[in-house]
Design a protein around this motif. Sequence first.
Motif, PDB file in Angstrom:
ATOM      1  N   GLY A 178       5.168 -35.175 -42.511  1.00 47.75           N
ATOM      2  CA  GLY A 178       3.798 -35.654 -42.571  1.00 47.75           C
ATOM      3  C   GLY A 178       2.792 -34.539 -42.801  1.00 47.75           C
ATOM      4  N   PHE A 179       1.883 -34.738 -43.747  1.00 48.36           N
ATOM      5  CA  PHE A 179       0.766 -33.838 -43.991  1.00 48.36           C
ATOM      6  C   PHE A 179      -0.515 -34.561 -43.590  1.00 48.36           C
ATOM      7  CE2 PHE A 179       3.091 -31.919 -47.940  1.00 48.36           C
ATOM      8  CZ  PHE A 179       4.005 -31.282 -47.094  1.00 48.36           C
ATOM      9  N   ASP A 180      -1.269 -33.968 -42.671  1.00 51.77           N
ATOM     10  CA  ASP A 180      -2.532 -34.556 -42.221  1.00 51.77           C
ATOM     11  C   ASP A 180      -3.628 -34.139 -43.188  1.00 51.77           C
ATOM     12  OD1 ASP A 180      -4.854 -35.357 -40.982  1.00 51.77           O
ATOM     13  OD2 ASP A 180      -4.334 -34.540 -39.014  1.00 51.77           O
ATOM     14  N   MET A 181      -4.127 -35.090 -43.970  1.00 49.67           N
ATOM     15  CA  MET A 181      -5.111 -34.751 -44.996  1.00 49.67           C
ATOM     16  C   MET A 181      -6.504 -34.496 -44.431  1.00 49.67           C
ATOM     17  SD  MET A 181      -3.247 -34.318 -47.492  1.00 49.67           S
ATOM     18  CE  MET A 181      -4.616 -33.818 -48.535  1.00 49.67           C
ATOM     19  N   ARG A 182      -6.681 -34.616 -43.113  1.00 49.89           N
ATOM     20  CA  ARG A 182      -7.922 -34.143 -42.504  1.00 49.89           C
ATOM     21  C   ARG A 182      -7.935 -32.616 -42.448  1.00 49.89           C
ATOM     22  NH1 ARG A 182      -7.524 -37.376 -36.952  1.00 49.89           N
ATOM     23  NH2 ARG A 182      -5.429 -36.530 -37.243  1.00 49.89           N
ATOM     24  N   ALA A 226       6.906 -25.074 -49.220  1.00 50.84           N
ATOM     25  CA  ALA A 226       7.427 -24.556 -47.955  1.00 50.84           C
ATOM     26  C   ALA A 226       8.438 -25.503 -47.314  1.00 50.84           C
ATOM     27  CB  ALA A 226       6.270 -24.285 -46.992  1.00 50.84           C
ATOM     28  N   HIS A 227       8.218 -26.805 -47.465  1.00 52.62           N
ATOM     29  CA  HIS A 227       9.107 -27.785 -46.830  1.00 52.62           C
ATOM     30  C   HIS A 227      10.226 -28.269 -47.757  1.00 52.62           C
ATOM     31  CE1 HIS A 227       5.695 -28.148 -43.967  1.00 52.62           C
ATOM     32  NE2 HIS A 227       6.648 -28.446 -43.108  1.00 52.62           N
ATOM     33  N   ALA A 253      -3.973 -27.142 -51.119  1.00 52.62           N
ATOM     34  CA  ALA A 253      -3.082 -26.630 -50.084  1.00 52.62           C
ATOM     35  C   ALA A 253      -1.838 -27.495 -49.920  1.00 52.62           C
ATOM     36  CB  ALA A 253      -3.833 -26.540 -48.758  1.00 52.62           C
ATOM     37  N   VAL A 254      -1.905 -28.738 -50.357  1.00 49.77           N
ATOM     38  CA  VAL A 254      -0.725 -29.608 -50.302  1.00 49.77           C
ATOM     39  C   VAL A 254       0.425 -28.992 -51.093  1.00 49.77           C
ATOM     40  CG1 VAL A 254       0.178 -31.870 -50.999  1.00 49.77           C
ATOM     41  CG2 VAL A 254      -2.063 -31.704 -49.910  1.00 49.77           C
TER      42      VAL A 254
END
Length: 293
Positions: free
Chosen positions: A109-113, A126-127, A119-120
């Motif tokens: 999960g990437f928190d777009m806040r 990285a993942h 940066a995504v």
Amino acid sequence: MDELARLGVAALAGEYHSVVARAAAARADALGLPFLCSSAVLDALTEQPTEWVARLAPAQSHGWQLYADFLLGAGHRRIAVAAEPSVYWASGTRVLRDHLAPRGGTVIGFDMRALAPAAVCDELVAHRATALLLLVGHPEPAVSIVTSVRRDQRLAEIMIGAPAGQPEFAEWATSLGDDSAAIPFLRYLPEGLTPLGARVETALRERLAVAPSFVAFEGYDTIVVLADVLRSHGAERARIAESWPRVAVEGTRGQIRFSRTPGIGVWQWVWAPVQVVDRDPAEPDRFRILHVG
């Protein structure tokens, strides 16, 4: 909802967004006002079972599990979700994680806040994700995320997906051009429309000057069902609600009947047809069917 009830409406039809539909369904239940939900998919449309609400769209758990099967079939095991805070996005992430984990899949999960669209890209690298799902609003930040990922040479092989269906709409192609293609999403159409559906498609295409979206067919099927109910049972609210289990109507996408389904508190069409499709890179105005459930 309160104002429409005071105006004496017999029933309500709609609507477009699951979070809003949840509030509307709760109020419809409290007011004793029949509500036929066209498009919202959130499983928990009401907190407790209700006789007043029926739904045409398939539950999120059904459609998003089919989307997860598509991801697995395409070889994706490390899947990132770029998500904004919402009960709808959180529910979708949970469906994906619960369905993928027993089959060897991982959801990151990437928190777009906290992340800018650019940066995504670093997080995806990285993942070691092979797929990125957009659980965010359209046009922003969805368009900016797609643009950033498509421009990053490190991510040339990554698949972008949008299970909620944002790429269905013409605005998506207008905003992104060639980048709008090859982004699989869910839509609720059969491989072939019914005779009624074919007539409706022709009429809407003439009126709109573009092919109608699946949401247009959800809306038309809502009208077909309510017209049949009102003709057969009249405009008294309680009689309309009592008629949901007796509905048997040929819609644009198949015969519509409502039943009780475990875990879902409203009368439910089980199920509207489900496809995973994308826009064809060679012809972005054309859709390719990738998976059928």
